[in-house]
Enzyme design. Structure first.
Site, mmCIF file in Angstrom:
data_model
loop_
_atom_site.group_PDB
_atom_site.id
_atom_site.type_symbol
_atom_site.label_atom_id
_atom_site.label_comp_id
_atom_site.label_asym_id
_atom_site.label_seq_id
_atom_site.Cartn_x
_atom_site.Cartn_y
_atom_site.Cartn_z
ATOM 1 C CG MET A 8 97.666 27.448 56.172
ATOM 2 S SD MET A 8 98.910 28.762 56.264
ATOM 3 C CE MET A 8 100.062 28.058 57.457
ATOM 4 C CD GLU A 9 94.599 20.903 62.527
ATOM 5 O OE1 GLU A 9 93.916 20.368 63.411
ATOM 6 O OE2 GLU A 9 95.644 20.414 62.073
ATOM 7 C CD GLN A 68 91.233 21.059 53.054
ATOM 8 O OE1 GLN A 68 91.795 21.018 54.137
ATOM 9 N NE2 GLN A 68 91.831 21.441 51.929
ATOM 10 C CB CYS A 98 96.836 17.468 56.475
ATOM 11 S SG CYS A 98 97.326 17.901 58.166
ATOM 12 C CE LYS A 139 97.100 23.027 49.674
ATOM 13 N NZ LYS A 139 97.321 23.857 50.869
ATOM 14 N N GLY A 200 102.522 26.963 47.073
ATOM 15 C CA GLY A 200 103.812 26.717 47.711
ATOM 16 C C GLY A 200 104.841 27.786 47.444
ATOM 17 C CG ASP A 201 108.526 28.020 49.089
ATOM 18 O OD1 ASP A 201 108.039 28.027 50.241
ATOM 19 O OD2 ASP A 201 109.608 27.492 48.824
ATOM 20 N N GLY A 223 99.104 30.717 51.304
ATOM 21 C CA GLY A 223 98.807 30.611 52.728
ATOM 22 C C GLY A 223 99.745 31.464 53.549
ATOM 23 N NE ARG A 224 104.597 28.239 54.488
ATOM 24 C CZ ARG A 224 105.870 27.954 54.246
ATOM 25 N NH1 ARG A 224 106.757 27.986 55.234
ATOM 26 N NH2 ARG A 224 106.260 27.620 53.038
#
Length: 317
Positions: A8-9, A68, A98, A139, A200-201, A223-224
């Protein structure tokens, strides 16, 4: 089963990779993207964004870190992939996901999904340049504006020589708005023969199990969810929700302190507090205490005073 820590940039830098992999659960990390134009980048760029290359390409706790790359020039992407591999990267990952407007305007990231032939050309250029034993992965999102080319893009990546594919289950236009369309990952997985990683999610242990059931994937990338709850991967390994906010906040609060010290050591003063506040904001989804802590430090601009406030909170329990 493997759990990957997502790139995650501007968020998941090497300091946060270090912090999050101190907690058992994450198997592999992927760096923030290294942007490639038409030139071979100096080693200093790789060391700045992936300092783990100087540590055996692992975080201090020993978790492998893939590098990456993001760009659209097959030759330059290949040359930079070779450089990363020669510096010790255990694998190269290509960014076709991205959603940032500035990246897409320069024909990088998700906008490439409009043209599967270009996706193939970039992936093939990197595969040709690398030694056969260097793993190459990619990805992607489900598309740019819609999902009509999702399967074609996945097949283009496979045909060009990628050995693994992570799919973020939304288009660029959908951004990060729920829901993630895990059923599309299942369709892609059935259309290719290389391993597919679902992304995702995934915010909870229950999300993890539902994602695996719907997507059919053995492996996931988070990620999040791991930023909001650093103990999520460990909870998944335990197979239960038991590692909840009440059980882990004290340890998390200590990690925030350590992270702030790490950021102080490497960033300009004007950027330091913003990074720590950014993490605290994202934690509020899982920790009510993070909202309280954020309210206490949000107005502070001086990094040292910010650190003292964090220390005071720690001392007061």
């Amino acid at each position: 089963m493997k759990i990957f820590l997502a790139p995650m940039e501007g968020v998941l830098d090497h300091s946060l990779r270090d912090i999050l992999t101190r907690i058992p659960g994450v198997d592999v990390c992927v760096t923030e993207f290294i942007r490639v134009t038409d030139q071979l980048l100096p080693e200093s760029v790789f060391r700045r964004l992936a300092p783990e290359l100087q540590q055996g390409s692992r975080t201090p706790s020993g978790t492998p870190v893939l590098v990456q790359l993001l760009g659209n020039d097959p030759v330059a992407m290949g040359e930079n992939a070779v450089r990363a591999a020669e510096m010790g990267a255990p694998g190269i990952d290509l960014n076709f996901g991205c959603p940032a407007k500035t990246v897409n305007r320069s024909r990088g990231g998700a906008i490439l999904l409009k043209d599967p032939d270009e996706v193939h050309a970039i992936t093939a250029g990197v595969r040709r340049a690398l030694m056969p034993e260097v793993p190459l992965s990619a990805k992607m999102r489900l598309g740019f504006q819609d999902k009509s080319l999702a399967i074609e893009n996945a097949q283009a990546i496979e045909a060009a020589g990628a050995m693994q594919l992570t799919v973020h289950a939304r288009t660029k236009v959908e951004g990060y708005k729920p829901p993630a369309h895990w059923e599309w990952i299942a369709r892609i997985r059935e259309a290719v023969s290389i391993p597919v990683i679902a992304n995702g999610d995934i915010w909870t242990v229950d999300d993890y199990h539902r994602c695996r059931q719907v997507s059919g994937c053995e492996d996931v990338m988070i990620g999040r969810g791991l930023i909001a709850n650093p103990f999520l991967a460990q909870a998944i390994r335990c197979g239960e929700e038991g590692l909840g906010a009440a059980a882990t906040w004290q340890q998390t609060r200590s990690l925030i302190q350590v992270y702030h010290g790490m950021v102080m050591a490497r960033l300009e003063p004007k950027h330091i507090n913003g990074r720590t506040k950014q993490w605290l904001r994202m934690m509020q989804r899982h920790y009510q205490q993070a909202e309280v802590l954020f309210s206490e430090v949000r107005a502070e601009r001086d990094p040292q005073r910010f650190a003292e406030l964090l220390q005071a909170v720690e001392a007061n329990g």
